[in-house]
Write a protein that holds these residues in place. Sequence first.
Motif, PDB file in Angstrom:
ATOM      1  N   PHE A  95      48.776  42.468  44.208  1.00 18.73           N
ATOM      2  CA  PHE A  95      47.425  42.845  43.810  1.00 18.73           C
ATOM      3  C   PHE A  95      47.376  44.126  42.985  1.00 18.73           C
ATOM      4  O   PHE A  95      46.530  44.280  42.121  1.00 18.73           O
ATOM      5  CB  PHE A  95      46.532  43.002  45.046  1.00 18.73           C
ATOM      6  N   PHE A  96      48.261  45.045  43.259  1.00 19.41           N
ATOM      7  CA  PHE A  96      48.079  46.358  42.639  1.00 19.41           C
ATOM      8  C   PHE A  96      49.108  46.724  41.581  1.00 19.41           C
ATOM      9  O   PHE A  96      48.945  47.699  40.887  1.00 19.41           O
ATOM     10  CB  PHE A  96      48.044  47.445  43.721  1.00 19.41           C
ATOM     11  N   TYR A  97      50.168  45.934  41.478  1.00 22.33           N
ATOM     12  CA  TYR A  97      51.167  46.228  40.458  1.00 22.33           C
ATOM     13  C   TYR A  97      50.715  45.537  39.182  1.00 22.33           C
ATOM     14  O   TYR A  97      50.576  44.319  39.134  1.00 22.33           O
ATOM     15  CB  TYR A  97      52.531  45.705  40.908  1.00 22.33           C
ATOM     16  N   GLY A  98      50.454  46.313  38.158  1.00 21.02           N
ATOM     17  CA  GLY A  98      49.933  45.734  36.920  1.00 21.02           C
ATOM     18  C   GLY A  98      50.964  44.917  36.184  1.00 21.02           C
ATOM     19  O   GLY A  98      52.021  44.591  36.723  1.00 21.02           O
ATOM     20  N   GLY A  99      50.701  44.559  34.924  1.00 22.42           N
ATOM     21  CA  GLY A  99      51.648  43.786  34.141  1.00 22.42           C
ATOM     22  C   GLY A  99      51.011  43.348  32.852  1.00 22.42           C
ATOM     23  O   GLY A  99      49.911  43.812  32.511  1.00 22.42           O
ATOM     24  N   GLU A 100      51.706  42.492  32.139  1.00 22.53           N
ATOM     25  CA  GLU A 100      51.186  42.067  30.839  1.00 22.53           C
ATOM     26  C   GLU A 100      50.802  40.589  30.825  1.00 22.53           C
ATOM     27  O   GLU A 100      49.754  40.204  30.324  1.00 22.53           O
ATOM     28  CB  GLU A 100      52.226  42.350  29.751  1.00 22.53           C
ATOM     29  N   THR A 101      51.695  39.752  31.427  1.00 22.42           N
ATOM     30  CA  THR A 101      51.430  38.320  31.363  1.00 22.42           C
ATOM     31  C   THR A 101      50.510  37.920  32.504  1.00 22.42           C
ATOM     32  O   THR A 101      50.918  37.927  33.664  1.00 22.42           O
ATOM     33  CB  THR A 101      52.753  37.540  31.487  1.00 22.42           C
ATOM     34  N   LEU A 102      49.309  37.567  32.179  1.00 30.32           N
ATOM     35  CA  LEU A 102      48.356  37.190  33.220  1.00 30.32           C
ATOM     36  C   LEU A 102      48.617  35.751  33.638  1.00 30.32           C
ATOM     37  O   LEU A 102      48.699  34.853  32.795  1.00 30.32           O
ATOM     38  CB  LEU A 102      46.932  37.328  32.676  1.00 30.32           C
ATOM     39  N   TRP A 103      48.779  35.529  34.973  1.00 30.86           N
ATOM     40  CA  TRP A 103      49.063  34.181  35.443  1.00 30.86           C
ATOM     41  C   TRP A 103      47.838  33.537  36.074  1.00 30.86           C
ATOM     42  O   TRP A 103      47.610  32.358  35.957  1.00 30.86           O
ATOM     43  CB  TRP A 103      50.228  34.191  36.432  1.00 30.86           C
ATOM     44  N   GLN A 113      43.663  34.436  37.760  1.00 31.37           N
ATOM     45  CA  GLN A 113      42.601  35.425  37.938  1.00 31.37           C
ATOM     46  C   GLN A 113      41.504  34.828  38.809  1.00 31.37           C
ATOM     47  O   GLN A 113      40.982  33.750  38.542  1.00 31.37           O
ATOM     48  CB  GLN A 113      42.038  35.834  36.580  1.00 31.37           C
ATOM     49  N   PHE A 114      41.192  35.521  39.905  1.00 31.28           N
ATOM     50  CA  PHE A 114      40.036  35.140  40.711  1.00 31.28           C
ATOM     51  C   PHE A 114      39.115  36.346  40.754  1.00 31.28           C
ATOM     52  O   PHE A 114      39.521  37.416  41.201  1.00 31.28           O
ATOM     53  CB  PHE A 114      40.427  34.806  42.161  1.00 31.28           C
ATOM     54  N   TRP A 115      37.882  36.150  40.278  1.00 30.79           N
ATOM     55  CA  TRP A 115      36.891  37.220  40.330  1.00 30.79           C
ATOM     56  C   TRP A 115      37.480  38.491  39.722  1.00 30.79           C
ATOM     57  O   TRP A 115      37.846  38.468  38.556  1.00 30.79           O
ATOM     58  CB  TRP A 115      36.429  37.380  41.789  1.00 30.79           C
ATOM     59  N   ILE A 116      37.650  39.592  40.534  1.00 29.77           N
ATOM     60  CA  ILE A 116      38.209  40.782  39.891  1.00 29.77           C
ATOM     61  C   ILE A 116      39.706  40.922  40.157  1.00 29.77           C
ATOM     62  O   ILE A 116      40.342  41.899  39.804  1.00 29.77           O
ATOM     63  CB  ILE A 116      37.484  42.070  40.355  1.00 29.77           C
ATOM     64  N   ILE A 117      40.282  39.946  40.873  1.00 36.54           N
ATOM     65  CA  ILE A 117      41.709  40.062  41.191  1.00 36.54           C
ATOM     66  C   ILE A 117      42.519  39.387  40.098  1.00 36.54           C
ATOM     67  O   ILE A 117      42.317  38.210  39.790  1.00 36.54           O
ATOM     68  CB  ILE A 117      42.004  39.402  42.544  1.00 36.54           C
TER      69      ILE A 117
END
Lengths: 263, 283
Positions: A84-92, A94-98
């Motif tokens: 949940f808290f480790y960011g990144g570039e490739t989005l796999w 997305q639910f709501w704000i998570i």
Amino acid sequence: MKPAIGQYIPGNSFLHRTDPRIKILMTVIYMVAIMFIDSFIGYAASGAVLVAAVIASRLSPIYVLKSVKPLIFLILLTIVLNIFFYGGETLWAQFWIIKIYKEAILFSVKMALRILILVAGASLLTFTTSSIALTDGLERLMSPLEFIHFPAHDIAMMMSIALRFIPIFSDEATRIMDAQKSRGAEFDTGGLIKKVKGLVPIIIPLIVSAFRRAEDLASAMEARCYRGGKGRTRFKVLKFTWRDPLAFAIITALLVCIIVFSL
Amino acid sequence: MSLKALNISYTYQKKTPFEHKALNNVSVEIPKGSFTGIIGRTGCGKSTLLKHFNGLLTADEGKIIVDDVEADSKNVREIRKKVGLVFQYPEYQLFEDTVYRDVAYGLNREKISDEEKKERVIEALKTVGLDESYLERSPYELSGGRKRRVALAGVIVMKPQYLILDEPAAGLDPVGRRKIFSYIKKLQTEQGITIALVSHSMEDMADYADNLIVMDEGVVVTEDTPENVFRKTEMLEKLGLAVPQISKVWEILRKEFPELPDSIYTVQGAAEEIKKHMGGESK
């Protein structure tokens, strides 16, 4: 008495007979190497080293698996938090704000592997080394520090006494719990505060007995003229055999390879 | 009505290299109202058996039956109320700051008034020979023997119908021994509490028990009256046990005076027989 985590399991295998100093050093090197590794190939390789070590210890792999069992919750927690808290570039996903990123998942799996391998490796040391051998080895490893007035012997003695008393106190705690249970105490019911309060009848007798035992032990040591480490000789002197340089060379070579390839 | 163990087996640390079979198909019956002694060398499974009667251990196989009710995980509270267990060195379980509060600890979960609680505590203390002046004292400042009696009172206060004791007199001086045994015997004769007791002192067993269970290596060797058990000198010695000292003296006496009856195992019994033999006139 339940078999505690990391309890010594007597045996006569290669790993059991390796000098405790070597085993301690090996474990330390192994742990440091794990911290450097950052690729799945590296984890697979160090996992293979661990499997080889388990085979060399002739222990049932169930023990090693059991030793990481208490950590499942901790590992799951780190996985969830990291996802949940480790960011990144490739989005796999997305639910709501998570937002869940590929990098976050990879990172948390690596963390989990790291913890698992670390704990399993460390418990293999305590499975195959008695507490006496362990503290003896530590004392010898720390003894060069005595030049700067580091109390190596005293610390080793304290450690071995502490280790020696763990099973005694766990037995005593069980006995006191049984005694209080049989006069109507219940430790597993009620809310948190009730549960904590319920521990008083166990903790107080346990502390009282700890002091009693400490006093007895001090008298017994004095009666045998114990005056600290100076000039003390040993009945069993640690000696290197052919196993030790061999084990040390194998593990160091393997780990160097792992680090080099996985960097 | 009795305390029964049916085909109990129990193994410690199952499936580890430390595996140890403590009980192997044990069946015993402790009859209601009896004073049953359990003897056997150290490590023969006596204490393990005792823990089963109180629901602290659950048998791998077999069952425990308390007054015709089979013990299981649901009725463990009722079983513990019925069957009180006093451990070895029970004084180490004391923790409260006053004797009153320590003895009353087991009652805290019962729904009874404060007055009734106090009454029961005083009554329990009386059965172990301690009066009301002890109520407000700290259990830690009492002597070893008194501490033990306070701990005993902490179990008696629950009014068990069966009282199981693991070496209640271990480490006490002769006077303390006799005292604690006489209080336990009184519980049996005056209050009708069934007693099951482990002891290594054959003399105490001869003096107080009316039923003996002999154990060895996790099995029950025999269950019989003390007369019959102490007649088997050879078997007892093979099991690392002994007959009471007076029985040995009696054997020697019988060599001189074969007309004396056999199977004497208490000092009192011996004294009476000798008196009889001498015409009942000597003092």
